[in-house]
Design a protein around this motif. Structure first.
Motif, mmCIF file in Angstrom:
data_model
loop_
_atom_site.group_PDB
_atom_site.id
_atom_site.type_symbol
_atom_site.label_atom_id
_atom_site.label_comp_id
_atom_site.label_asym_id
_atom_site.label_seq_id
_atom_site.Cartn_x
_atom_site.Cartn_y
_atom_site.Cartn_z
ATOM 1 N N ASP A 5 0.830 -1.207 0.000
ATOM 2 C CA ASP A 5 0.000 0.000 0.000
ATOM 3 C C ASP A 5 0.867 1.261 0.000
ATOM 4 O O ASP A 5 0.554 2.236 -0.691
ATOM 5 C CB ASP A 5 -0.924 0.026 1.213
ATOM 6 C CG ASP A 5 -2.000 -1.040 1.169
ATOM 7 O OD1 ASP A 5 -2.357 -1.504 0.073
ATOM 8 O OD2 ASP A 5 -2.478 -1.423 2.263
ATOM 9 N N ASN A 8 2.351 1.648 -3.487
ATOM 10 C CA ASN A 8 1.327 2.118 -4.430
ATOM 11 C C ASN A 8 0.983 3.582 -4.210
ATOM 12 O O ASN A 8 0.807 4.339 -5.169
ATOM 13 C CB ASN A 8 0.073 1.250 -4.342
ATOM 14 C CG ASN A 8 0.262 -0.103 -4.970
ATOM 15 O OD1 ASN A 8 1.094 -0.288 -5.862
ATOM 16 N ND2 ASN A 8 -0.499 -1.080 -4.511
ATOM 17 N N ASP A 9 0.909 3.994 -2.957
ATOM 18 C CA ASP A 9 0.631 5.392 -2.648
ATOM 19 C C ASP A 9 1.739 6.302 -3.174
ATOM 20 O O ASP A 9 1.475 7.324 -3.799
ATOM 21 C CB ASP A 9 0.460 5.558 -1.138
ATOM 22 C CG ASP A 9 0.082 6.963 -0.748
ATOM 23 O OD1 ASP A 9 -0.933 7.474 -1.275
ATOM 24 O OD2 ASP A 9 0.787 7.564 0.091
ATOM 25 N N LYS A 10 2.982 5.904 -2.941
ATOM 26 C CA LYS A 10 4.110 6.701 -3.413
ATOM 27 C C LYS A 10 4.171 6.740 -4.943
ATOM 28 O O LYS A 10 4.477 7.770 -5.533
ATOM 29 C CB LYS A 10 5.417 6.170 -2.841
ATOM 30 C CG LYS A 10 5.595 6.449 -1.357
ATOM 31 C CD LYS A 10 6.909 5.922 -0.837
ATOM 32 C CE LYS A 10 7.107 6.233 0.610
ATOM 33 N NZ LYS A 10 7.282 7.649 0.900
ATOM 34 N N LEU A 11 3.864 5.616 -5.588
ATOM 35 C CA LEU A 11 3.847 5.571 -7.052
ATOM 36 C C LEU A 11 2.720 6.437 -7.615
ATOM 37 O O LEU A 11 2.905 7.119 -8.637
ATOM 38 C CB LEU A 11 3.718 4.135 -7.549
ATOM 39 C CG LEU A 11 4.968 3.275 -7.412
ATOM 40 C CD1 LEU A 11 4.641 1.815 -7.701
ATOM 41 C CD2 LEU A 11 6.071 3.765 -8.336
ATOM 42 N N ASN A 12 1.577 6.436 -6.962
ATOM 43 C CA ASN A 12 0.470 7.291 -7.395
ATOM 44 C C ASN A 12 0.839 8.768 -7.274
ATOM 45 O O ASN A 12 0.513 9.568 -8.154
ATOM 46 C CB ASN A 12 -0.795 6.993 -6.594
ATOM 47 C CG ASN A 12 -1.407 5.665 -6.953
ATOM 48 O OD1 ASN A 12 -1.184 5.125 -8.041
ATOM 49 N ND2 ASN A 12 -2.182 5.102 -6.037
ATOM 50 N N LYS A 13 1.521 9.118 -6.198
ATOM 51 C CA LYS A 13 1.970 10.508 -6.025
ATOM 52 C C LYS A 13 3.014 10.874 -7.071
ATOM 53 O O LYS A 13 3.016 11.997 -7.590
ATOM 54 C CB LYS A 13 2.514 10.717 -4.613
ATOM 55 C CG LYS A 13 1.427 10.713 -3.567
ATOM 56 C CD LYS A 13 1.991 10.871 -2.171
ATOM 57 C CE LYS A 13 0.866 10.802 -1.145
ATOM 58 N NZ LYS A 13 1.346 10.827 0.233
ATOM 59 N N GLU A 15 3.214 9.576 -10.074
ATOM 60 C CA GLU A 15 2.473 9.730 -11.326
ATOM 61 C C GLU A 15 1.820 11.110 -11.401
ATOM 62 O O GLU A 15 1.881 11.783 -12.433
ATOM 63 C CB GLU A 15 1.419 8.637 -11.455
ATOM 64 C CG GLU A 15 0.604 8.755 -12.727
ATOM 65 C CD GLU A 15 -0.468 7.699 -12.851
ATOM 66 O OE1 GLU A 15 -0.928 7.475 -13.974
ATOM 67 O OE2 GLU A 15 -0.854 7.107 -11.827
ATOM 68 N N GLN A 16 1.207 11.531 -10.315
ATOM 69 C CA GLN A 16 0.573 12.850 -10.295
ATOM 70 C C GLN A 16 1.611 13.954 -10.486
ATOM 71 O O GLN A 16 1.364 14.922 -11.199
ATOM 72 C CB GLN A 16 -0.199 13.051 -8.994
ATOM 73 C CG GLN A 16 -1.079 14.270 -9.007
ATOM 74 C CD GLN A 16 -2.111 14.231 -10.128
ATOM 75 O OE1 GLN A 16 -2.799 13.251 -10.310
ATOM 76 N NE2 GLN A 16 -2.197 15.295 -10.879
ATOM 77 N N ASP A 48 6.761 -1.585 -12.202
ATOM 78 C CA ASP A 48 6.966 -0.411 -11.347
ATOM 79 C C ASP A 48 8.398 0.103 -11.452
ATOM 80 O O ASP A 48 8.630 1.312 -11.496
ATOM 81 C CB ASP A 48 6.627 -0.732 -9.892
ATOM 82 C CG ASP A 48 5.143 -0.959 -9.668
ATOM 83 O OD1 ASP A 48 4.326 -0.550 -10.519
ATOM 84 O OD2 ASP A 48 4.799 -1.570 -8.642
ATOM 85 N N TYR A 51 8.761 2.001 -14.624
ATOM 86 C CA TYR A 51 8.108 3.308 -14.500
ATOM 87 C C TYR A 51 9.036 4.309 -13.809
ATOM 88 O O TYR A 51 9.164 5.453 -14.247
ATOM 89 C CB TYR A 51 6.799 3.154 -13.720
ATOM 90 C CG TYR A 51 5.940 4.383 -13.736
ATOM 91 C CD1 TYR A 51 5.147 4.685 -14.831
ATOM 92 C CD2 TYR A 51 5.911 5.258 -12.648
ATOM 93 C CE1 TYR A 51 4.358 5.816 -14.855
ATOM 94 C CE2 TYR A 51 5.124 6.389 -12.662
ATOM 95 C CZ TYR A 51 4.349 6.661 -13.764
ATOM 96 O OH TYR A 51 3.584 7.779 -13.785
#
Length: 67
Positions: A5, A8-13, A15-16, A48, A51
């Protein structure tokens, strides 16, 4: 919150940040984000990791990020 989790949170940030072009506008802050992900690199999927490599290239070569 599990390690997955957190990743995923860090990867989402990340991406943003890429979508906001932060790697061009705030490179130091963006580099800090990349560094915070580095300690989880060994736990990430190949996708990941790829990415993150692309994100580093966008930062180093000052390339705009488009989807």
């Amino acid at each position: 919150m599990t390690t997955k989790d957190i990743i995923n949170d860090k990867l989402n940030k990340l991406e943003q940040s890429l979508l906001n072009q932060d790697h061009l506008n705030n490179p130091i802050e963006f580099l800090t984000q990349l560094a915070s992900l580095s300690k989880y690199f060994h736990l990430m999927s190949d996708e990941d990791r790829d990415y993150i490599h692309c994100a580093k290239t966008a930062l180093e070569d000052q390339i705009e990020w488009h989807i």
